[in-house]
Design an enzyme around this catalytic site. Structure first.
Site, PDB file in Angstrom:
ATOM      1  N   LYS A  11     -44.040 -29.026  45.863  1.00 44.28           N
ATOM      2  CA  LYS A  11     -42.595 -28.832  46.025  1.00 44.28           C
ATOM      3  C   LYS A  11     -41.904 -28.247  44.792  1.00 44.28           C
ATOM      4  CE  LYS A  11     -41.983 -29.389  49.521  1.00 44.28           C
ATOM      5  NZ  LYS A  11     -42.644 -28.500  50.525  1.00 44.28           N
ATOM      6  N   HIS A  22     -52.904 -27.775  43.797  1.00 48.08           N
ATOM      7  CA  HIS A  22     -51.996 -28.791  43.261  1.00 48.08           C
ATOM      8  C   HIS A  22     -52.804 -29.835  42.473  1.00 48.08           C
ATOM      9  CE1 HIS A  22     -48.502 -27.504  45.459  1.00 48.08           C
ATOM     10  NE2 HIS A  22     -48.907 -27.898  46.641  1.00 48.08           N
ATOM     11  N   SER A  74     -37.030 -32.623  47.523  1.00 47.54           N
ATOM     12  CA  SER A  74     -37.715 -31.668  48.400  1.00 47.54           C
ATOM     13  C   SER A  74     -38.891 -32.350  49.100  1.00 47.54           C
ATOM     14  CB  SER A  74     -38.188 -30.474  47.557  1.00 47.54           C
ATOM     15  OG  SER A  74     -38.860 -29.549  48.351  1.00 47.54           O
TER      16      SER A  74
END
Ligand code: A3P
Length: 283
Positions: free
Chosen positions: A42, A97, A127
């Site tokens: 995010k 990630h 988010s």
């Protein structure tokens, strides 16, 4: 089924990830000619992927409008992305990630380039909350307050934002590491794209840069079905994922209570102590 499978201290969504892949990632061979796009979820990762793809095509939108974003820059930690990357010849665009300690060890001996994008963690939190609220990819957070607690404890996908960021920022002086922020990218999109071009050794003409800006804008990405996640089937797990929510900096101010803001400041100062002033564009 429990929402998370924990691997070396990091929670992975049981639905999205396969233990066999996560376990073998450390052996994945990163090549010198690879470019890796890294972030905590995010942080504007997909925006960065879209931008890098457009830089590669000098602003020509054909590739981004015909190939799904996850096939252009596959995710190393996913069941789909891992074999795709292994079988791909030549320079690869790789997304991830993963926290520092789970990333393939070969990277640290390679000349591969990494672009790490960070974003105000308060906006990352908001988010993430809205992204997960309507889905069943993890434990569906019933309120922002619940998600806030989980975020501070690192009980969200990919663990603690603070550790992820601290660990990856330890590489920030390396020549093959480019640090970007969502906030700078919003404020100075052209300048950020130029920075990426310099880092990747790409020379774009001004009108090509204009095209990169045009086709990576929030509106263009929202309309591009190859990039806005609308290709992901709506079912009881995904419930129709919404990637392109608001696309602004500072939305946390509309959602945090005063108590949230105070608690977050305290934790941020404690956990991120020691970094030079000015490193975090939003502070
Ligand atoms: P919001 O939920 O705050 O709107 P990631 O790609 O790492 O999952 O990050 C998603 C966030 O980036 C979302 O933030 C999304 O709206 C924002 N984003 C995606 N594309 C963008 C763009 N072209 N411009 C600005 N923000 C963008």
């Amino acid at each position: 089924m429990s929402a998370y499978s924990w691997f070396e201290g990091i929670p992975f969504s049981t639905i999205l990830f396969k233990k066999e892949i996560i376990e073998k990632i450390h052996k994945f061979v990163i090549r010198d000619e690879d470019t890796v796009i890294l972030s905590f979820p995010k942080s504007g990762t997909n925006w960065l992927i879209e931008t890098v793809c457009l830089i590669q095509t000098k602003g020509n939108p054909k590739w981004i409008q015909s190939v799904p974003i996850w096939d252009r820059s596959p995710w190393i930690e996913t069941q789909k992305g891992y074999p795709q990357l292994i079988n791909k010849e030549g320079p690869r665009l790789i997304s991830s990630h993963l926290p520092f300690h789970l990333f393939p060890k070969s990277f640290f001996r390679s000349k591969a380039k990494v672009i790490y994008i960070i974003r105000n963690p308060r906006d990352v939190l908001v988010s993430g909350y809205f992204f997960h609220h309507n889905t069943n990819l993890t434990d569906n957070p019933e309120s922002l307050g619940t998600y806030f607690e989980c975020f501070l404890k690192g009980n969200v996908p990919y663990g603690s934002w603070f550790e992820h960021t601290r660990d990856w920022l330890s590489m920030r002086e390396n020549d093959n590491f480019l640090l970007l922020s969502y906030e700078d990218m919003k404020k100075n999109t052209r300048g950020t794209i130029e920075k990426i071009c310099n880092f990747l050794g790409k020379k774009l003409e001004p009108d090509e840069l204009d095209l990169v800006i045009k086709y990576s804008s929030f509106q263009a990405m929202e309309e591009n079905k190859m990039s806005n996640y609308s290709l992901i089937k709506k079912d009881e797990i995904t419930n129709g994922l919404v990637l392109m929510r608001k696309g602004v900096a500072g939305d946390w101010k509309n959602h945090f209570t005063v108590a949230h803001a105070e608690t977050f400041d305290k934790v941020f100062q404690e956990k991120m102590a020691g970094f030079p002033p000015g490193l975090f564009a939003w502070e």
